[in-house]
Design a protein around this motif. Structure first.
Motif, PDB file in Angstrom:
ATOM      1  N   ASP A  87       0.810  -1.219   0.000  1.00  0.00           N
ATOM      2  CA  ASP A  87       0.000   0.000   0.000  1.00  0.00           C
ATOM      3  C   ASP A  87       0.842   1.267   0.000  1.00  0.00           C
ATOM      4  OD1 ASP A  87      -2.935  -0.593   0.107  1.00  0.00           O
ATOM      5  OD2 ASP A  87      -2.307  -1.843   1.783  1.00  0.00           O
ATOM      6  N   ALA A  88       1.974   1.249   0.685  1.00  0.00           N
ATOM      7  CA  ALA A  88       2.770   2.466   0.824  1.00  0.00           C
ATOM      8  C   ALA A  88       3.310   2.969  -0.510  1.00  0.00           C
ATOM      9  CB  ALA A  88       3.921   2.227   1.799  1.00  0.00           C
ATOM     10  N   THR A  89       3.595   2.053  -1.428  1.00  0.00           N
ATOM     11  CA  THR A  89       4.171   2.433  -2.724  1.00  0.00           C
ATOM     12  C   THR A  89       3.212   2.188  -3.887  1.00  0.00           C
ATOM     13  OG1 THR A  89       5.208   0.239  -2.914  1.00  0.00           O
ATOM     14  CG2 THR A  89       6.521   1.990  -1.919  1.00  0.00           C
ATOM     15  N   ALA A  90       1.955   1.876  -3.589  1.00  0.00           N
ATOM     16  CA  ALA A  90       1.006   1.494  -4.641  1.00  0.00           C
ATOM     17  C   ALA A  90       0.761   2.613  -5.639  1.00  0.00           C
ATOM     18  CB  ALA A  90      -0.309   1.038  -4.022  1.00  0.00           C
ATOM     19  N   LEU A  91       0.655   3.859  -5.162  1.00  0.00           N
ATOM     20  CA  LEU A  91       0.381   4.962  -6.080  1.00  0.00           C
ATOM     21  C   LEU A  91       1.503   5.113  -7.100  1.00  0.00           C
ATOM     22  CD1 LEU A  91      -1.144   7.386  -7.133  1.00  0.00           C
ATOM     23  CD2 LEU A  91      -0.188   8.749  -5.253  1.00  0.00           C
ATOM     24  N   ALA A  92       2.742   5.059  -6.649  1.00  0.00           N
ATOM     25  CA  ALA A  92       3.873   5.160  -7.572  1.00  0.00           C
ATOM     26  C   ALA A  92       3.903   3.978  -8.527  1.00  0.00           C
ATOM     27  CB  ALA A  92       5.187   5.240  -6.790  1.00  0.00           C
ATOM     28  N   PHE A  93       3.559   2.799  -8.039  1.00  0.00           N
ATOM     29  CA  PHE A  93       3.511   1.592  -8.874  1.00  0.00           C
ATOM     30  C   PHE A  93       2.499   1.775  -9.996  1.00  0.00           C
ATOM     31  CE2 PHE A  93       2.281  -2.740  -9.954  1.00  0.00           C
ATOM     32  CZ  PHE A  93       3.457  -3.471  -9.835  1.00  0.00           C
ATOM     33  N   VAL A  94       1.298   2.277  -9.650  1.00  0.00           N
ATOM     34  CA  VAL A  94       0.251   2.483 -10.653  1.00  0.00           C
ATOM     35  C   VAL A  94       0.639   3.607 -11.612  1.00  0.00           C
ATOM     36  CG1 VAL A  94      -2.158   3.173 -10.993  1.00  0.00           C
ATOM     37  CG2 VAL A  94      -1.568   1.575  -9.167  1.00  0.00           C
ATOM     38  N   ALA A  95       1.214   4.674 -11.078  1.00  0.00           N
ATOM     39  CA  ALA A  95       1.617   5.794 -11.930  1.00  0.00           C
ATOM     40  C   ALA A  95       2.673   5.381 -12.949  1.00  0.00           C
ATOM     41  CB  ALA A  95       2.144   6.933 -11.061  1.00  0.00           C
ATOM     42  N   ASN A  96       3.446   4.348 -12.626  1.00  0.00           N
ATOM     43  CA  ASN A  96       4.483   3.858 -13.538  1.00  0.00           C
ATOM     44  C   ASN A  96       4.000   2.724 -14.434  1.00  0.00           C
ATOM     45  OD1 ASN A  96       6.559   5.618 -12.837  1.00  0.00           O
ATOM     46  ND2 ASN A  96       7.144   4.383 -11.067  1.00  0.00           N
ATOM     47  N   GLY A  97       2.688   2.553 -14.514  1.00  0.00           N
ATOM     48  CA  GLY A  97       2.145   1.575 -15.445  1.00  0.00           C
ATOM     49  C   GLY A  97       1.489   0.374 -14.821  1.00  0.00           C
ATOM     50  N   GLY A  98       1.429   0.320 -13.494  1.00  0.00           N
ATOM     51  CA  GLY A  98       0.755  -0.788 -12.827  1.00  0.00           C
ATOM     52  C   GLY A  98      -0.754  -0.701 -12.994  1.00  0.00           C
ATOM     53  N   ASP A  99      -1.419  -1.803 -12.668  1.00  0.00           N
ATOM     54  CA  ASP A  99      -2.860  -1.901 -12.896  1.00  0.00           C
ATOM     55  C   ASP A  99      -3.693  -1.807 -11.632  1.00  0.00           C
ATOM     56  OD1 ASP A  99      -2.889  -2.549 -15.853  1.00  0.00           O
ATOM     57  OD2 ASP A  99      -1.575  -4.128 -15.118  1.00  0.00           O
ATOM     58  N   GLY A 100      -3.042  -1.672 -10.464  1.00  0.00           N
ATOM     59  CA  GLY A 100      -3.801  -1.578  -9.235  1.00  0.00           C
ATOM     60  C   GLY A 100      -3.012  -2.079  -8.049  1.00  0.00           C
ATOM     61  N   CYS A 101      -3.736  -2.470  -6.997  1.00  0.00           N
ATOM     62  CA  CYS A 101      -3.096  -2.913  -5.754  1.00  0.00           C
ATOM     63  C   CYS A 101      -3.977  -3.933  -5.068  1.00  0.00           C
ATOM     64  CB  CYS A 101      -2.874  -1.711  -4.829  1.00  0.00           C
ATOM     65  SG  CYS A 101      -2.165  -2.120  -3.213  1.00  0.00           S
ATOM     66  N   MET A 102      -3.386  -5.043  -4.637  1.00  0.00           N
ATOM     67  CA  MET A 102      -4.054  -5.950  -3.710  1.00  0.00           C
ATOM     68  C   MET A 102      -3.707  -5.442  -2.319  1.00  0.00           C
ATOM     69  SD  MET A 102      -3.954  -9.738  -5.351  1.00  0.00           S
ATOM     70  CE  MET A 102      -4.826 -10.042  -6.900  1.00  0.00           C
ATOM     71  N   SER A 103      -4.694  -4.905  -1.640  1.00  0.00           N
ATOM     72  CA  SER A 103      -4.490  -3.939  -0.577  1.00  0.00           C
ATOM     73  C   SER A 103      -4.962  -4.425   0.789  1.00  0.00           C
ATOM     74  CB  SER A 103      -5.247  -2.655  -0.956  1.00  0.00           C
ATOM     75  OG  SER A 103      -5.308  -1.752   0.107  1.00  0.00           O
ATOM     76  N   THR A 104      -4.210  -4.005   1.812  1.00  0.00           N
ATOM     77  CA  THR A 104      -4.643  -4.179   3.196  1.00  0.00           C
ATOM     78  C   THR A 104      -5.499  -3.003   3.641  1.00  0.00           C
ATOM     79  OG1 THR A 104      -2.679  -5.472   3.784  1.00  0.00           O
ATOM     80  CG2 THR A 104      -3.855  -4.397   5.591  1.00  0.00           C
ATOM     81  N   ILE A 105      -5.034  -1.792   3.356  1.00  0.00           N
ATOM     82  CA  ILE A 105      -5.705  -0.595   3.869  1.00  0.00           C
ATOM     83  C   ILE A 105      -7.083  -0.393   3.245  1.00  0.00           C
ATOM     84  CG2 ILE A 105      -4.875   1.148   2.240  1.00  0.00           C
ATOM     85  CD1 ILE A 105      -4.163   2.845   4.745  1.00  0.00           C
ATOM     86  N   SER A 106      -7.317  -0.999   2.083  1.00  0.00           N
ATOM     87  CA  SER A 106      -8.636  -0.902   1.466  1.00  0.00           C
ATOM     88  C   SER A 106      -9.717  -1.516   2.342  1.00  0.00           C
ATOM     89  CB  SER A 106      -8.631  -1.588   0.095  1.00  0.00           C
ATOM     90  OG  SER A 106      -9.904  -1.538  -0.506  1.00  0.00           O
ATOM     91  N   ASN A 107      -9.348  -2.414   3.237  1.00  0.00           N
ATOM     92  CA  ASN A 107     -10.319  -2.966   4.174  1.00  0.00           C
ATOM     93  C   ASN A 107     -10.897  -1.890   5.079  1.00  0.00           C
ATOM     94  OD1 ASN A 107     -10.360  -6.088   4.050  1.00  0.00           O
ATOM     95  ND2 ASN A 107      -8.173  -5.614   3.973  1.00  0.00           N
ATOM     96  N   VAL A 108     -10.096  -0.876   5.396  1.00  0.00           N
ATOM     97  CA  VAL A 108     -10.520   0.187   6.308  1.00  0.00           C
ATOM     98  C   VAL A 108     -11.131   1.360   5.551  1.00  0.00           C
ATOM     99  CG1 VAL A 108      -9.769   1.785   8.126  1.00  0.00           C
ATOM    100  CG2 VAL A 108      -8.708  -0.483   7.932  1.00  0.00           C
ATOM    101  N   ALA A 109     -10.526   1.726   4.434  1.00  0.00           N
ATOM    102  CA  ALA A 109     -10.970   2.912   3.690  1.00  0.00           C
ATOM    103  C   ALA A 109     -11.119   2.590   2.211  1.00  0.00           C
ATOM    104  CB  ALA A 109      -9.973   4.050   3.902  1.00  0.00           C
ATOM    105  N   PRO A 110     -12.078   1.757   1.848  1.00  0.00           N
ATOM    106  CA  PRO A 110     -12.192   1.341   0.448  1.00  0.00           C
ATOM    107  C   PRO A 110     -12.518   2.484  -0.503  1.00  0.00           C
ATOM    108  CG  PRO A 110     -14.095   0.584   1.716  1.00  0.00           C
ATOM    109  CD  PRO A 110     -13.091   1.087   2.703  1.00  0.00           C
ATOM    110  N   GLU A 111     -13.363   3.427  -0.080  1.00  0.00           N
ATOM    111  CA  GLU A 111     -13.716   4.527  -0.975  1.00  0.00           C
ATOM    112  C   GLU A 111     -12.510   5.406  -1.277  1.00  0.00           C
ATOM    113  OE1 GLU A 111     -15.528   3.737   1.716  1.00  0.00           O
ATOM    114  OE2 GLU A 111     -17.481   3.132   0.907  1.00  0.00           O
ATOM    115  N   LEU A 112     -11.707   5.677  -0.263  1.00  0.00           N
ATOM    116  CA  LEU A 112     -10.526   6.499  -0.481  1.00  0.00           C
ATOM    117  C   LEU A 112      -9.548   5.796  -1.422  1.00  0.00           C
ATOM    118  CD1 LEU A 112      -9.785   7.976   3.069  1.00  0.00           C
ATOM    119  CD2 LEU A 112     -10.601   9.186   1.058  1.00  0.00           C
ATOM    120  N   CYS A 113      -9.393   4.487  -1.244  1.00  0.00           N
ATOM    121  CA  CYS A 113      -8.484   3.745  -2.117  1.00  0.00           C
ATOM    122  C   CYS A 113      -8.978   3.746  -3.561  1.00  0.00           C
ATOM    123  CB  CYS A 113      -8.329   2.315  -1.604  1.00  0.00           C
ATOM    124  SG  CYS A 113      -7.365   2.190  -0.085  1.00  0.00           S
TER     125      CYS A 113
END
Length: 319
Positions: A197-223
């Motif tokens: 989760d900590a580096t997911a935004l940079a991963f997506v910005a560099n061509g990634g397709d998303g994140c399998m996330s822990t923090i999305s359990n708490v804040a899914p709308e924000l993610c």
């Protein structure tokens, strides 16, 4: 799901790695599990992951894993895909878990690099090919060398990806440049998702397709909003939201999944119970999680996802 279904249509965005709730008798709490699933479905996620890292899979019996997968399928009712963790450092056990997941109705399996055994790359490749030969399900590979010691090398990944049965990678390396490095070597439909989760935004910005996330359990709308803003080129807005989640992400990552379970217990979704060797948080760690949640604000943990997709004037975010 059929093997010919295009993963590009669903293996994208923030996909939660769901925890396994336990009741006061250490049994799976299916009522709490249903609440967790429904919350993610309401937030618009394309898929959910069960019986994996956050789900304490190593402490679940095969029968319990099957119960969870079947429950997820029943709750989802086709509204989201169900990805079942089915990894092991024993190839035969990974095959057995994969077959059980297929029988239970999973849409795909998530299979981790064999841990502890420290196999060579040719052994890792043979391990995954043996699993693929045992099932008709699509397979998502999981590379997390901090837990497995051995990495899934770029060369091994590129070779495996030539088979259409391998549809994606959950990348837990924190290497945010990996999508740029790999994209030209992989089939166009192969999906690259961060596992950090900590580096997911940079991963997506560099061509990634998303994140399998822990923090999305708490804040899914924000993610979901972080991903949407990034894909729309609104990186300033995406970074703003990512920074709002940073204290919570730091608190959750220190003692996962105990910290996640405590956070969800604060929000009324489940008990904080874990299974040994994982224990519940101590008081200082609980206080850190509570502070991080308070910094986000209740309205951002329960609000409908559509408020993040309005105009700049309507959502209060930087453009």
């Amino acid at each position: 799901m059929t093997l010919n279904a295009n993963p590009a249509t669903w293996l994208t965005g923030y996909i939660p790695d769901l925890p396994t709730p336990f009741d006061e008798n250490d049994r799976i709490d299916l009522a709490a599990f249903a609440k967790l699933c429904e919350r993610q479905i309401e937030a618009g996620v394309p898929a959910i992951v069960v019986c994996e890292t956050v789900g304490e899979a190593s402490t679940l019996t095969p029968a319990e894993q099957e119960i969870i997968i079947r429950a997820a399928i029943k709750i989802a009712r086709g509204r989201v895909r169900v990805i079942a963790g089915a990894g092991s450092n024993s190839t035969s056990q990974a095959i057995e878990l994969t077959r059980r997941a297929e029988i239970a109705g999973a849409d795909a399996v998530l299979s981790v690099v064999p841990y502890y055994n420290m196999p060579m790359q040719i052994g890792i490749q043979a391990h995954f090919r043996a699993i693929a030969d045992s099932t008709a399900l699509p397979i998502i590979l999981h590379d997390i060398p901090s837990r497995t010691i051995r990495e899934l090398s770029d060369d091994t990944l590129a070779r495996l990806a030539q088979s259409r049965q391998f549809i994606g990678l959950r990348d837990g390396t924190s290497d945010v440049l990996r999508p740029m490095r790999l994209r030209s070597r992989l089939p166009s439909g192969f999906r690259l998702l961060s596992g950090d989760d900590a580096t997911a935004l940079a991963f997506v910005a560099n061509g990634g397709d998303g994140c399998m996330s822990t923090i999305s359990n708490v804040a899914p709308e924000l993610c979901q909003a972080i991903f949407s803003n990034c894909r729309q080129g609104r990186l300033q807005s995406a970074r703003y939201l990512q920074n709002r989640l940073a204290p919570l992400n730091a608190a959750l990552s220190k003692e996962s999944p105990a910290a996640l379970k405590y956070a969800l217990s604060m929000l009324g979704f489940m008990r904080p119970s874990t299974r040994l060797p994982i224990v519940e948080l101590g008081e200082p760690a609980k206080a850190e999680v509570a502070r991080a949640i308070a910094e986000i604000g209740d309205e951002d943990l329960v609000c409908p996802s559509q408020i993040w997709y309005g105009s700049r004037a309507g959502n209060g975010l930087p453009g």
